[in-house]
Design a protein around this motif. Structure first.
Motif, PDB file in Angstrom:
ATOM      1  N   ALA A  50      23.844 135.485  -6.256  1.00 44.00           N
ATOM      2  CA  ALA A  50      25.245 135.640  -6.678  1.00 44.00           C
ATOM      3  C   ALA A  50      25.353 135.684  -8.200  1.00 44.00           C
ATOM      4  CB  ALA A  50      26.087 134.496  -6.131  1.00 44.00           C
ATOM      5  N   LEU A  51      24.549 134.910  -8.904  1.00 46.11           N
ATOM      6  CA  LEU A  51      24.572 134.924 -10.363  1.00 46.11           C
ATOM      7  C   LEU A  51      24.115 136.277 -10.886  1.00 46.11           C
ATOM      8  CD1 LEU A  51      24.979 133.370 -12.985  1.00 46.11           C
ATOM      9  CD2 LEU A  51      22.594 132.559 -12.803  1.00 46.11           C
ATOM     10  N   THR A  52      23.056 136.825 -10.259  1.00 42.59           N
ATOM     11  CA  THR A  52      22.563 138.142 -10.690  1.00 42.59           C
ATOM     12  C   THR A  52      23.622 139.202 -10.463  1.00 42.59           C
ATOM     13  OG1 THR A  52      20.302 137.485 -10.162  1.00 42.59           O
ATOM     14  CG2 THR A  52      20.738 139.831 -10.353  1.00 42.59           C
ATOM     15  N   MET A  53      24.285 139.166  -9.309  1.00 45.96           N
ATOM     16  CA  MET A  53      25.302 140.170  -8.991  1.00 45.96           C
ATOM     17  C   MET A  53      26.527 140.020  -9.889  1.00 45.96           C
ATOM     18  SD  MET A  53      25.008 140.173  -4.832  1.00 45.96           S
ATOM     19  CE  MET A  53      26.182 141.518  -4.639  1.00 45.96           C
ATOM     20  N   SER A  54      26.821 138.788 -10.283  1.00 41.38           N
ATOM     21  CA  SER A  54      27.989 138.584 -11.155  1.00 41.38           C
ATOM     22  C   SER A  54      27.771 139.181 -12.535  1.00 41.38           C
ATOM     23  CB  SER A  54      28.284 137.086 -11.291  1.00 41.38           C
ATOM     24  OG  SER A  54      28.615 136.521 -10.036  1.00 41.38           O
ATOM     25  N   GLN A  55      26.539 139.317 -13.002  1.00 46.50           N
ATOM     26  CA  GLN A  55      26.246 139.789 -14.346  1.00 46.50           C
ATOM     27  C   GLN A  55      26.039 141.303 -14.402  1.00 46.50           C
ATOM     28  OE1 GLN A  55      22.859 137.536 -15.546  1.00 46.50           O
ATOM     29  NE2 GLN A  55      24.013 135.575 -15.800  1.00 46.50           N
ATOM     30  N   MET A  56      26.037 141.959 -13.276  1.00 45.70           N
ATOM     31  CA  MET A  56      25.786 143.408 -13.281  1.00 45.70           C
ATOM     32  C   MET A  56      27.081 144.150 -12.960  1.00 45.70           C
ATOM     33  SD  MET A  56      23.751 143.818  -9.654  1.00 45.70           S
ATOM     34  CE  MET A  56      23.668 145.596  -9.837  1.00 45.70           C
TER      35      MET A  56
END
Length: 532
Positions: A50-56
């Motif tokens: 979720a953190l990775t998806m939030s930053q892209m």
């Protein structure tokens, strides 16, 4: 069931219970641990993704590629992205695959794993919600493999433990086996003792068994000594140490009945005159010592010679029988010389006479009859030659036998014709002291003024001369006369020869028929071998 089997069953049951409890505890602990670890994995993976998806950038294609890449590398069952309202945006899932573990094991270890949730942000606003579920197939398979290893290790430990237990059990039960062998040895009259073991329970058992063995050994030794003493008292003369008459007669009869080894033998009888006068001269103790020396001399001779027996037949008669000697005069001289030498130490008995007679013994001869004849001959010839040494030949024996038969036939016939018979009366009582009947043995008076003789004195001659049936008939006549006179019931002992004689039975039947009232009060007793 044996003690060993019971111990083995108890050991096996205990091992199975311990193994089952250990395996159950291990599987349960491992399952809980796996469930906890997969729960944390789901949460960590959901948060990281979720953190990775939030930053892209929220480009659908890039988002789908990221979820696909994460799904393909992480052993997931489900990755789902939905909007804040719960509507599906993206989803990757895997169909349920066959688990390499038994169905019953999967059901017993069912895992309820909590999914991982995380929020995906788009700037300061919420883009969606991410849900991740890991694939549990690997957890079940790993848990099944671990259980198998545990089972194999437990089985190996159990087998090693059983082997060690078997060895220890044999060592522990070894004293018990020794006790069993000790009991069997007692049954075989072997008395062994076992080493006291260190085990407390077996120590008392083995100690008690050893004490029992010693007591039984002492008891049997004492009993054997008592039996040996009784045997000596029953078969041997206590004064001389020689066989008594009954035992000597039995031994001679047994020796002469062997048709293969025995042909003929020699019998020597030496008569010690005036034993009562010797007792007065020497005294009781010295006389017994003299008789013992005479007996010891004959016993030593009998032990050195083959097939030779020595006995003291009466207070004054010593006898020696040989199944191997052939020279009658030399054999008799040797026996008399031994006795004279044993007596010779007593200077006060210089005038002592020892008439000795020797005769040949054939297989058909009876030792009792031959001794009776020898006693008669010794009494006759010692009156003329007090210290005679005489050898009787076959013609002499036959002549004496015929003479004895003629004398006895005349005496018995005259007594029967004169009816010199009477009954003796001995009451037989029941437990209350009431007379059941009178036991009535016969008595006979051979001469006009002679003493009344019991049956044992004349019945053997009556049998030999075939006069016993006449005697039994006259006895029954006497009994019927006594019953008719009102006496008690009478019991008579009927001889074997008479009861087997048809003429006797008919004659007795006529006598009883003549006095029917007396029949029920007359008891006739016969030997059991005749009755059956």
């Amino acid at each position: 069931m044996s003690l060993i089997k019971q111990l083995w069953i108890a050991t096996i049951v205990l091992v199975v219970l311990v193994f089952s409890a250990s395996l159950t505890a291990m599987v349960s602990t491992s399952r809980d641990y796996v469930v906890e670890q997969m729960k944390e994995k789901n949460i960590d993976n959901a948060t990281s993704l979720a953190l990775t998806m939030s930053q892209m950038e929220k480009d659908p294609i890039n988002m789908e590629l990221l979820i696909a890449a994460q799904f393909d590398t992480g052993h997931y069952q489900l990755i789902r992205l939905s909007d804040p309202n719960g509507n599906l945006i993206l989803e990757r899932s895997k169909e349920s695959q066959q688990i390499n573990a038994p169905t019953w094991f999967v059901q017993l270890t069912a895992m309820n794993i909590y999914p991982g949730y995380a929020q995906v942000q788009d700037g300061w606003s919420q883009y969606g919600r991410l849900r991740i579920e890991s694939d549990t197939r690997f957890a079940y398979e790993g848990l099944w493999e671990a259980s198998q290893r545990m089972f194999a290790v437990s089985l190996l430990v159990g087998m090693v433990g059983a082997l060690i237990g078997s060895i220890l059990l044999k060592r522990l039960l070894r004293p018990l086996n020794h006790v069993v062998q000790q009991a069997e040895a007692i049954g075989e009259r072997r008395f062994v003792t076992s080493t006291i073991p260190k085990t407390k329970e077996f120590r008392l058992l083995v100690k008690t068994m050893n004490q029992l063995t010693e007591r039984v050994r002492d008891m049997l030794t004492e009993e054997s000594g008592r039996l040996e003493k009784l045997r000596l008292e029953a078969n041997y003369d206590s004064t001389s140490g020689l066989m008594n008459r009954t035992y000597f007669f039995n031994r001679v009869s047994a020796m002469t009945s062997d048709e293969e080894d025995f042909n003929q033998g020699l019998l020597v009888v030496a008569h010690l005159n005036d034993l009562s006068q010797i007792d007065k001269t020497l005294g009781h103790d010295e006389t017994n010592a003299l008789l013992h020396r005479m007996g010891q001399a004959l016993q030593d001779f009998a032990e050195k010679e083959t097939d030779t027996l020595a006995a003291r037949l009466s207070g004054t008669d010593f006898a020696v029988f040989s199944g191997s000697a052939s020279n009658a005069y030399a054999f008799a001289s040797t026996i008399k010389g031994l006795l004279v030498k044993a007596i010779g130490a007593e200077t006060s008995l210089d005038g002592l006479k020892l008439p000795t007679l020797c005769t040949r013994f054939q297989r058909q001869d009876k030792i009792s009859d031959l001794y009776s004849m020898i006693s008669t001959v010794i009494a006759e010839i010692s009156q003329q030659s007090p210290d005679v040494l005489h050898v009787m030949e076959a013609d002499d024996i036959l002549q004496h036998q015929k003479q004895d038969e003629a004398e006895w036939r005349q005496l018995l016939t005259e007594a029967l014709e004169a009816k010199r018979l009477k009954l003796a009366y001995f009451p037989v009582l029941d437990t209350k002291g009431k007379v059941i009947h009178q036991e009535s043995p016969v008595r006979m008076q051979l001469g006009q003024n002679d003493a009344w003789l019991p049956a044992g004195e004349f019945i053997s001659w009556a049998n030999r001369l075939e006069l016993v049936c006449r005697i039994d008939v006259m006895v029954i006549e006497k009994a019927l006369e006594a019953l008719a006179a009102g006496g008690d019931d009478i019991a008579l002992n009927i001889s074997t020869r008479a009861i087997c004689d048809q003429g006797f039975i008919k004659q007795v039947a006529r006598l009883i028929a003549g006095k029917p009232d007396c029949a029920r009060r007359l008891w006739l007793e016969v030997h059991e071998r005749v009755a059956f």
